[in-house]
Motif scaffolding. Structure first.
Motif, PDB file in Angstrom:
ATOM      1  N   ALA A 132       0.824  -1.209   0.000  1.00  0.00           N
ATOM      2  CA  ALA A 132       0.000   0.000   0.000  1.00  0.00           C
ATOM      3  C   ALA A 132       0.859   1.261   0.000  1.00  0.00           C
ATOM      4  N   ILE A 133       1.942   1.244   0.778  1.00  0.00           N
ATOM      5  CA  ILE A 133       2.821   2.413   0.846  1.00  0.00           C
ATOM      6  C   ILE A 133       3.580   2.597  -0.462  1.00  0.00           C
ATOM      7  N   LYS A 134       4.021   1.483  -1.032  1.00  0.00           N
ATOM      8  CA  LYS A 134       4.728   1.497  -2.324  1.00  0.00           C
ATOM      9  C   LYS A 134       5.786   2.596  -2.332  1.00  0.00           C
ATOM     10  N   ALA A 135       6.742   2.491  -1.438  1.00  0.00           N
ATOM     11  CA  ALA A 135       7.767   3.523  -1.254  1.00  0.00           C
ATOM     12  C   ALA A 135       8.571   3.752  -2.522  1.00  0.00           C
ATOM     13  N   ASP A 136       9.053   4.982  -2.674  1.00  0.00           N
ATOM     14  CA  ASP A 136       9.798   5.320  -3.893  1.00  0.00           C
ATOM     15  C   ASP A 136      11.167   4.654  -3.964  1.00  0.00           C
ATOM     16  N   GLY A 141       8.532  -3.596  -5.084  1.00  0.00           N
ATOM     17  CA  GLY A 141       8.563  -4.371  -6.316  1.00  0.00           C
ATOM     18  C   GLY A 141       8.856  -5.843  -6.078  1.00  0.00           C
ATOM     19  N   LEU A 142       9.526  -6.154  -4.969  1.00  0.00           N
ATOM     20  CA  LEU A 142       9.795  -7.559  -4.651  1.00  0.00           C
ATOM     21  C   LEU A 142       8.510  -8.330  -4.389  1.00  0.00           C
ATOM     22  N   LEU A 143       7.459  -7.607  -4.022  1.00  0.00           N
ATOM     23  CA  LEU A 143       6.182  -8.241  -3.719  1.00  0.00           C
ATOM     24  C   LEU A 143       5.162  -8.027  -4.828  1.00  0.00           C
ATOM     25  N   SER A 144       5.640  -7.652  -5.997  1.00  0.00           N
ATOM     26  CA  SER A 144       4.735  -7.266  -7.082  1.00  0.00           C
ATOM     27  C   SER A 144       3.860  -8.406  -7.579  1.00  0.00           C
ATOM     28  N   THR A 451      13.766  -0.350  -9.208  1.00  0.00           N
ATOM     29  CA  THR A 451      14.448   0.312  -8.097  1.00  0.00           C
ATOM     30  C   THR A 451      15.204   1.566  -8.507  1.00  0.00           C
ATOM     31  N   LEU A 452      15.562   1.689  -9.787  1.00  0.00           N
ATOM     32  CA  LEU A 452      16.276   2.878 -10.264  1.00  0.00           C
ATOM     33  C   LEU A 452      15.318   3.982 -10.713  1.00  0.00           C
ATOM     34  N   ASN A 453      14.024   3.676 -10.718  1.00  0.00           N
ATOM     35  CA  ASN A 453      13.044   4.616 -11.276  1.00  0.00           C
ATOM     36  C   ASN A 453      13.445   4.997 -12.699  1.00  0.00           C
TER      37      ASN A 453
END
Length: 535
Positions: A132-136, A141-144, A451-453
């Motif tokens: 839910a937080i989906k931090a920047d 993404g590991l739980l995608s 992770t690199l955006n």
């Protein structure tokens, strides 16, 4: 060894550690005296990154090494590497033939450090919270592949995945899947600062000065219930500004163990000391890689030809020789040479460094030379040799006459947020794997919400090849799709792999368990350390 093919003697996780001097025994006794461990990792809370130790945000090796001591996960990576095994769980496994339904049963009597019981609802809360937080930081993404989390009673947790994911057990061993207490962590908000509460082997007391964690004291958790055997009651981890300061502290006896990141000179000196001193150096295989990343939307490197020309010019053998010596190996893929699925894709495409070939690539694309750009690196996160590494890269590019490259160093606390915002055109990064599988060297950089955006996106990789590779429980069966991903990366060059490194620990000779103090994924296993008798 043929340095172009990078065939190491064996799989990294199966290689025995190599010890210089006389320590490294696994035996040891518990002691009330804290074992003091030094590190150059810096832990800073800032406006851009106010919650460095929240499992829903943290995504660097230093922060994870704190969380792995304090926050328990359903699965864990075993002492000698290999497939993950149950930790907070009593048992886990896929319950369907398609690797889309994964069920875990919690150990009976699990408690947080404060004594509160842990139930399946706490596991669901923790996973749902991270998603839910989906931090920047990109760690979610590991739980995608998680679609929904179901609970049955107090001890049963069922993960319904949105696609087949044979790597899911590994992902449940990472801190983002750590179990946190809903009393301490808000559902939709990161927990700022350096407080950590979990059910891992240790509790944490943090000494913070000016927004920076300078000293972390890990004390044995009496409520811990899992697979790990603790060989000490207390470990203190001190953060040093640089490798020289850390080395001086070890020499004086102020610390017992020196970990990442030592300088190449320190490692060489300790390795040459033989058995005459009271400090032992342990060399062990590692899966750390270093690479250049490109902001493919930046004007200077937007053209694929520019990125390919850089790939054609970089001389990895010279870079490693001048900066790291025998402590690293040239790497021609994002996937290390010792991981199943590795392919030397960059060497296969570009061969040996060639100014002539690079010039032809730029000329064909009508690129005006010299191309001006800045190579950015972090000054305090990957070790003291990073600056020299970038000086060598700068020299290699500029010597061709095709580039006018400058270098710029920035402390990690500012470097990482700037990289996330796309402020850098070319920048140096390292990767310490979340788990030892080729997927973890590819998907975190190439999938959506990476992770690199990074603005780079390849539809074949995202829609076909990554899902295809994850369907294969037998990872040898995934090699074809993994190789295709690496070949595409070599052609498009959103990233440029540079080298694969070894790992080192230096410790006073009365410290035991050093051979297992770090596993192949650079995870600190402080519970392995003990205090024995000087040799």
């Amino acid at each position: 060894m043929n340095r172009k093919t990078l065939v190491l003697p064996a799989v990294a996780g199966l290689l025995a550690p190599v010890l210089a001097a006389c320590g490294g025994s696994d035996s040891g006794s518990n002691s009330g005296d804290a074992i003091v461990v030094g590190t150059t990792d810096r832990f800073t809370a800032s406006k851009d990154a106010p919650a460095p130790l929240d499992p829903a945000y943290a995504y660097d090796v230093g922060s994870w090494n704190i969380l792995r001591q304090t926050v328990q996960t359903l699965m864990t990576q075993p002492k000698g590497d290999g497939d993950p095994v149950p930790e907070a769980a009593e048992k886990c496994g896929f319950t369907d033939s398609g690797n889309e339904r994964y069920a875990c049963t919690l150990r009976d009597g699990l408690k947080f450090t404060n004594g509160d019981p842990i139930t399946a609802s706490d596991v669901k809360f923790s996973i749902d919270r991270a998603l839910a937080i989906k931090a920047d930081s990109g760690v979610a993404g590991l739980l995608s592949t998680v679609d929904t989390v179901e609970t049955q009673g107090d001890r049963e947790v069922i993960f319904h995945l949105n696609t087949a994911d044979a790597t899911f057990p590994f992902k449940l061993s990472t801190p983002v899947a750590g179990i946190v207490d809903p009393k301490d962590y808000e559902k939709n908000k990161l927990r700022e600062g350096f407080a950590v509460d979990g059910s891992g082997p240790y509790s944490l007391k943090a000494d913070v000065k000016n927004g920076e964690l300078v000293d972390a004291v890990f004390t044995k958790n009496p409520n811990y219930k899992g697979t790990l055997e603790l060989h000490n009651d207390k470990v203190e981890m001190r953060s040093f500004p640089d490798a020289d300061a850390m080395g001086a502290a070890l020499e004086k006896g102020d610390i017992d163990v020196m970990t990442r990141t030592m300088s190449p000179q320190q490692i060489q000196k300790l390795g040459n000391a033989g058995s005459g001193g009271d400090v032992d150096l342990v060399e062990m295989p590692g899966l750390e890689i270093r690479y250049l990343a490109f902001n493919t939307a930046a004007p200077s490197v937007k053209s694929r030809a520019v990125r390919q020309a850089i790939a054609q010019l970089v001389n990895r053998s010279e870079l490693v020789s001048k900066v790291y010596g025998s402590q690293a190996e040239p790497l021609y893929s994002l996937v290390p040479a010792t991981v199943t699925g590795h392919s030397n894709s960059f060497f296969n495409k570009y061969g040996d460094p060639s100014v002539t070939k690079a010039k032809a690539l730029l000329a064909k694309a009508d690129i005006t030379t010299p191309v001006k750009l800045t190579l950015h690196y972090t000054t305090d996160h990957y070790g003291p040799a990073t600056k020299k590494e970038f000086q060598v890269l700068q020299q290699q590019l500029n010597a061709s006459g095709l580039f006018d490259a400058k270098i710029q160093g920035t402390p990690w606390a500012a470097f990482r947020p700037a990289e996330q915002k796309g402020s850098y055109e070319v920048y140096g990064m390292g990767w310490f794997p979340d788990f030892p599988d080729a997927d973890n060297y590819l998907a975190p950089f190439l999938d959506k919400d990476n992770t690199l955006n990074s603005p780079y996106a390849n539809s074949e990789i995202r829609s076909s090849l990554i899902p295809q590779s994850r369907r294969e429980a037998d990872r040898l069966s995934a090699v074809s799709s993994l190789t295709s991903i690496q070949d595409i990366v070599a052609g498009d060059v959103p990233m440029l792999p540079l080298w694969q490194g070894k790992q080192y620990v230096a410790a006073r000779d009365d410290i035991t368990g050093t051979a297992y103090a770090i596993n192949s994924t650079s995870t600190l296993q402080l519970w392995e350390l003990g205090r024995g008798v000087k040799s």
